[in-house]
Design a protein around this motif. Structure first.
Motif, mmCIF file in Angstrom:
data_model
loop_
_atom_site.group_PDB
_atom_site.id
_atom_site.type_symbol
_atom_site.label_atom_id
_atom_site.label_comp_id
_atom_site.label_asym_id
_atom_site.label_seq_id
_atom_site.Cartn_x
_atom_site.Cartn_y
_atom_site.Cartn_z
ATOM 1 N N HIS A 208 -7.627 1.452 -0.417
ATOM 2 C CA HIS A 208 -8.415 0.212 -0.437
ATOM 3 C C HIS A 208 -7.732 -0.918 0.306
ATOM 4 C CE1 HIS A 208 -9.730 2.808 -3.726
ATOM 5 N NE2 HIS A 208 -10.924 2.424 -3.292
ATOM 6 N N SER A 209 -6.530 -0.653 0.776
ATOM 7 C CA SER A 209 -5.824 -1.660 1.592
ATOM 8 C C SER A 209 -4.790 -0.947 2.448
ATOM 9 C CB SER A 209 -5.106 -2.670 0.692
ATOM 10 O OG SER A 209 -4.055 -2.014 -0.017
ATOM 11 N N GLU B 31 -1.731 -1.839 2.564
ATOM 12 C CA GLU B 31 -0.535 -1.757 1.717
ATOM 13 C C GLU B 31 -0.568 -0.505 0.849
ATOM 14 O OE1 GLU B 31 -2.117 -4.577 2.505
ATOM 15 O OE2 GLU B 31 -0.418 -5.334 3.685
ATOM 16 N N GLU B 32 -1.755 -0.193 0.312
ATOM 17 C CA GLU B 32 -1.867 1.007 -0.526
ATOM 18 C C GLU B 32 -1.587 2.261 0.318
ATOM 19 O OE1 GLU B 32 -5.744 1.500 -2.343
ATOM 20 O OE2 GLU B 32 -5.131 3.376 -3.289
#
Ligand SMILES: NC(=O)c1ccc[n+]([C@@H]2O[C@H](COP(=O)([O-])OP(=O)(O)OC[C@H]3O[C@@H](n4cnc5c(N)ncnc54)[C@H](O)[C@@H]3O)[C@@H](O)[C@H]2O)c1
Length: 350
Positions: A57-58, A60-61
């Motif tokens: 979902h990002s 970063e994830e």
């Protein structure tokens, strides 16, 4: 010895991810697609189902996933630097789409993160892996056409709007803040890298004319970037050459050909002949090579880029094209833009 499987995250899942990165990772026995991230979460979810992997979902994830060893950066050009630097800093190997960045400042920051990381950084200058260009490189090293005198390269198709997942003139390719460059950064950067590879020399200076001939936004206004670029180059070894890049080749057949002129003959690669390379010797003898076709937007062939990236990681070696090459090619694209604005020759600032 058993080879470790490389866990991969694909960042951005539009046309290039769907036509090359995802299928080529799926076919590579040493790679496993761990997950996909795209701002369009619906598109990411659909593809995650098809490739049986996670949806992130990002960014970063995705880069925080310990199962991920490497990422493919397939987002629009303006985000290449941010995504690449963050992924390198997170300890991931990076295959980044071209152009590697949209400014030399960004590219320098990528190079710094790359050096610190010790990871593989490969920009997708896939022409080096195209069969006839690989073969041409070999033949030129062997001196088949003698000393090189001149080169002429083309890369012309009908434009990125029919290729991009947007499939309309509303594509990011036409928006300066997301693309950074027009056809020079889209197609020119490939041939700039290719000529460096074929001649083992850097480009010293460029004189370019960048034109907007026909591409329009959906509201009918002309785009404010180049859809054609005509360049003259001088290499550091003194070799001169010309190139034409175009998004307005509406003739149906893409032109991705090059002609190299030498003291003993002329090499035509992906020209009008049936054979992929034809060497016309001074005495009239023709030497022909059928080594494999080149991809077109309409007819996608395996690029080999993913196999090379995965092999460089597993074999702990440099890939055929590195972050350094991405930086050098970008510098030429930027210098071409400057030359076109100034109307004069510009020495490349690397
Ligand atoms: N090497 C090659 O020959 C080649 C060929 C085509 C495209 N490319 C490059 O690949 C990159 C992507 O091009 P494309 O043709 O796939 O474009 P595209 O328009 O088909 O797809 C772009 C995708 O990125 C997603 N996206 C946009 N901004 C994002 C962001 N900030 N974070 C996450 N996802 C985001 C969009 O939703 C879309 O799914 C570009 O850099 C392009 O130059 C390279």
């Amino acid at each position: 010895m058993e080879t470790k499987t490389i866990g991969v995250a694909v960042l951005g899942c539009g046309a290039v991810a769907q036509r090359r990165h995802l299928p080529e990772y799926a076919a590579n026995k040493n790679a496993k697609i761990e997950g996909i991230f795209d701002l369009n979460q619906e598109r990411a979810a659909e593809l995650a189902e098809r490739y049986d992997c996670k949806v992130y979902h990002s960014l970063e994830e995705a880069i925080g996933d310990p199962a991920v060893d490497a990422v493919s950066v397939c987002v629009p050009n303006a985000y290449h630097a941010e995504y690449t630097i963050k992924a390198l800093n997170a300890g991931k190997h990076v295959l980044v789409e071209k152009p590697m960045a949209t400014s030399l400042e960004e590219s320098a920051k990528i190079m710094e993160a790359w050096r610190k990381s010790g990871k593989v950084l490969m920009p997708d200058h896939n022409q080096r892996l195209v069969p006839a260009y690989k073969k041409a490189h070999e033949l030129l090293q062997e001196g088949i056409i003698g000393d090189l005198l001149f080169f002429q390269c083309n890369f012309k198709h009908s434009g990125p709007e029919g290729w991009s997942i947007a499939n309309s003139n509303d594509t990011w390719f036409f928006k300066e803040d997301q693309a950074g460059f027009g056809v020079m950064g889209d197609l020119g950067v490939h041939k700039v890298d290719l000529i460096r590879f074929l001649t083992n020399s850097e480009i010293k200076s460029v004189f370019a004319e960048e034109l907007t001939l026909d591409k329009k936004f959906p509201n009918g206004e002309m785009i404010n970037m180049d859809d054609n670029a005509i360049c003259m180059f001088t290499m550091e070894n003194g070799l001169p050459g010309i190139m034409h890049f175009s998004w307005t080749n509406y003739g149906g057949k893409e032109d991705n050909g090059s002609i190299i002129y030498g003291t003993k003959g002329v090499m035509k690669i992906y020209g009008d002949y049936e054979d992929d390379i034809v060497v016309e010797m001074r005495d009239g003898v023709q030497i022909k090579y059928s080594v494999g076709k080149i991809s077109t937007n309409a007819n996608q062939l395996k690029s080999g880029v993913i196999d090379e990236f995965v092999a460089a990681i597993t074999e702990q070696r440099k890939p055929i094209v590195t972050g350094f090459d991405g930086h050098q090619a970008l510098a030429v694209v930027i210098a071409a833009g400057e030359s076109s604005k100034k109307g004069q020759w510009v020495d490349i600032q690397y």
